[in-house]
Design a protein around this motif. Structure first.
Motif, short mmCIF file in Angstrom:
data_model
loop_
_atom_site.label_atom_id
_atom_site.label_comp_id
_atom_site.label_asym_id
_atom_site.label_seq_id
_atom_site.Cartn_x
_atom_site.Cartn_y
_atom_site.Cartn_z
N UNK A 161 41.77 8.46 0.02
CA UNK A 161 41.74 9.75 0.61
C UNK A 161 41.57 10.71 -0.39
N UNK A 162 40.93 11.96 0.26
CA UNK A 162 40.73 13.27 -0.66
C UNK A 162 41.97 13.50 -1.60
N UNK A 163 41.47 14.13 -2.70
CA UNK A 163 42.32 14.66 -3.70
C UNK A 163 43.59 13.63 -4.20
N UNK A 164 43.50 12.43 -3.78
CA UNK A 164 44.59 11.46 -4.69
C UNK A 164 44.39 11.50 -6.04
N UNK A 224 31.48 13.46 -3.79
CA UNK A 224 31.33 14.53 -4.76
C UNK A 224 32.91 14.90 -5.07
N UNK A 225 33.17 15.64 -6.25
CA UNK A 225 34.43 16.12 -6.56
C UNK A 225 35.38 14.89 -7.13
N UNK A 246 37.34 9.18 -1.52
CA UNK A 246 36.85 10.43 -0.77
C UNK A 246 36.84 11.59 -1.75
N UNK A 247 36.23 12.87 -1.33
CA UNK A 247 36.15 13.89 -2.42
C UNK A 247 37.67 14.20 -3.29
N UNK A 248 37.25 14.64 -4.22
CA UNK A 248 38.32 15.22 -5.15
C UNK A 248 39.16 14.22 -5.51
#
Lengths: 345, 345, 345
Positions: free
Chosen positions: A154-157, A119-120, A136-138
């Motif tokens: 990973x997140x927010x990359x 999600x995201x 991952x998210x974001x």
């Protein structure tokens, strides 16, 4: 988590067992923390003394230790074996989840089998994601990005438009791939932005740290070659090329259009000026500053860099500088006194 | 925003009022910007002269000033009082919003009372969030994370799996807690990734700056202890321990497995090598580089670090180095001339 | 992508054509990579030799080259012309998309015409966004933020409450505008957080790099003035003022309350202490450290900074320090021997 027999682990690491090869272990732990059922390791002989008190059920060693109560796995490189056993016992790639609710994937994107998009995430037009890759998210992939197989973002990359990422690439949270290089043409006393229309290529098996920035080329490609490992908060400028298996520790800064060879090591906070060539197998010490081209196979430190051993000696003199200045003044005075007294004779 | 009487503020800061204790003030402002209805403060006597022109209605001071037209709040520590009064007058924790539309919270997550989870947040399986905590938009908590009470996690913060965050922790935007430590085992000329299966613990009252990275331990814990304050763009390597009430200014880099004592201060861009111990109450100057263990209660600067006062003196000599070299050459020449002339006598 | 005639491009850059002004070109490429149909450029005479082998259809030059087979565009500043032609041919602002599905925009936000808000963006209460501005995915604007016209905020940028962004501002991915400044009042051996209730103002035509942090003021404003260009991973402390058209390269750190003049250049990893004034037109070399106020119109390097030319000379002496020490010892010995032998005569 899983369990494995010592026999299986010996095969994994190319070693042999002293003791029961069917013994099951379930966890790798450090010498101090290992308990019954764990396997531990000794990667340097200075830790061998700790073996007398270890509570592990088995230990990975480079050479057999006589009279040891616990089982031994003997192999050429216990540190590498530690990494492999830890991976085998304690790393599980999550089950693929597909495109999860709350992820936005453009209709024209091509998503491989076994991909997970959390999600995201926002995946742009004409993106391609190879099988087994996890976002991952974001995570944000701009249009035209390609990501290979079995990658972990990973997140927010963020990966900006048209950048290309190989297979088995790992990108830690919030790293930024393909932001604009820092280029401006002076226009009177102001600056005119030079569009950065190139891309970034991360080749296979590259790892990029958290909040690290790899800028897209002005024209052409910024390239991180196969197997290079880049730590957190590193800056790689536009049009750089970083060689295979080169390692850069946190907070390194590589200025634009610099080419770094293969199997180099850059210590923390070290840096290079732009438009330089650094040869293969070069080690730059922590906070070293490279201001000229560097030949291969050297260990350098300082600003500007010099051979590491010279730098060590030179730095030891720095606290002595005030004393040296005084001494010079005193020598001059004595010499003048001597000259004067000789004249007067 | 709120108002308070001087009497209330005097109680808050442990001080006393000279003037009308019922006077209402609504804002704390600097000496230059304060207007009627404001309270201002003087934290250093060099600013006392400005009081003659101040337009504030009241001032916080360490000692009474005679003949001042405006009310005075007298207390032992005006700078601390300034922080407390500013907090009292101008900081309001937002009303709890619960889990807002557009946030994704796993079914197994345990969310306390009075929590706010903004849109764009993703909260993983088995996460626990204590009461009163706020997650701003885009925060990602991986599975198994625990966050204490009354924490503030700003936008786009990432906390990776199983990390533990105490109470009243503040994390500025885009900080990354628990990314993989930088560890590889050489495998021929390539590198084999060492899984980073430890965690990060941020204890109570810690603050972490924007885009700061705190890496998870390889095995075990990376720990930031109670009350430590870490600025922006700082790197804390895997398995580090940072002591209580230690302060690290922006762009500091602490290499892996280093233990820093309590109540230390690290200036901007300073750094340590790995596997070191830094004692309590140590101050490292801006860009200081710690390459060996450091005893407690010292002020150090330079690379490698030396006592700060020595460093100041040594650095003053650096611009004189070319002159010193010339002087040495000239002294040698003069001495040789002298020796020669003596022989010829 | 577009095409243009040489006549059009000559008008764009204030130059003139030697050759066919109706010739169409479709791409700007470097000397090495240009093919037929491309235009290339020579910004330094050392590259003129490459013109004999160029495959481009036209070239931008500062002076006519006789006997050249391809068309020439002659103008005063080929590097600026390169930037303008590249922008003209290869940069297209995306079509406005409005508020896209998956974006969250507060009801009280005021959104101009032709704005694009991508999925995953969160726009807070009372935000204002000027016409033509693009927010890429994951941008978070806290309440009360104003963004001007024709701005580009890349993915995962965060702008905290009440900050103000001018027109034509570009913010690269994951930059953080308006996080709390780093301010604490000592309270015994612990620290009491000083609320940071000021804002950040980014004036027109500013560009901010990836993961760069611009902290909000404690009281008042942190201001980046018109046309300043800040690279990646830079730290700008609270209450700083950065002058018009000032350029800061990656990993620079500017401590709180420092004012930097206009048209300065800060090299990579350079830094200033806090509460300083740096005059206009100052250049600080890579990793320079500014510890005192700096007069205008200087080029400085080193830690602490000194005139750049002095620094170059001083640094050349550093590797000679051990030799210098030995030499001093030897001179002292010789002098003592001489004194002794004279006494004995």
């Amino acid at each position: 988590m899983a369990t494995a027999t010592l026999g299986e682990l010996a095969t994994l690491v190319g070693g042999r067992v002293i003791g029961d090869p069917d013994l099951q272990v379930r966890r790798l732990a450090s010498l101090d923390e290992a308990a019954e059922g764990d396997i531990t390791f000794v990667s340097h002989k200075r830790y061998l003394a700790k073996l007398s008190q270890v509570r592990a059920s088995a230990v990975i060693l480079s050479h057999p230790v006589e009279g040891l109560a616990i089982a031994q796995v003997i192999c050429a490189n216990p540190y590498l074996a530690f990494a492999k056993v830890l991976t085998h016992l304690q790393v599980r790639r999550p089950e693929p989840q597909g495109i999860m609710a709350g992820a936005r994937v453009a209709a024209s994107a091509v998503i491989g089998e076994g991909v997970t998009v959390h999600p995201g995430c926002v995946v742009g037009e004409r993106v391609s994601i190879g099988r087994g890759t996890i976002l991952y998210p974001g995570v944000v992939l701009y249009e035209g990005v390609t990501v290979g197989e079995d990658c972990t973002l990973h997140a927010n990359v963020v990966v900006r438009e048209d950048c290309r990422i190989g297979n088995r690439v790992i990108i830690q949270p919030s790293a930024i791939i393909g932001s604009d290089g820092f280029g401006y043409a002076p226009d009177g006393s102001s600056y005119f932005k030079i569009p950065q229309v190139g891309i970034v290529v991360l080749e296979d098996d590259v790892e990029i740290g958290s909040a690290t920035c790899v800028d897209r080329a002005a024209l052409g490609v910024t390239r991180i070659k196969r197997g290079a490992k880049i730590d957190n908060l590193v800056q790689i400028g536009h049009n750089c090329v970083i060689g295979e298996d080169t390692v850069m520790v946190s907070q390194v800064g590589i200025s634009g259009s610099t080419t770094v060879g293969r199997h180099c090591t850059f210590g923390g906070q070290s840096a290079t000026a732009g438009h330089l060539k650094v040869g293969d197998n070069v080690t730059i010490g922590g906070r070293g500053g490279v201001t000229r081209d560097v030949e291969p196979n050297q260990v350098l430190s300082g600003l500007p860099v010099m051979p590491h051993k010279e730098w060590l000696k030179a730095q030891m003199c720095v606290p002595k500088l005030p004393e040296m200045r005084k001494e010079i003044t005193s020598l001059r005075q004595k010499l003048e006194d001597l000259e004067k007294s000789l004249k007067e004779r």
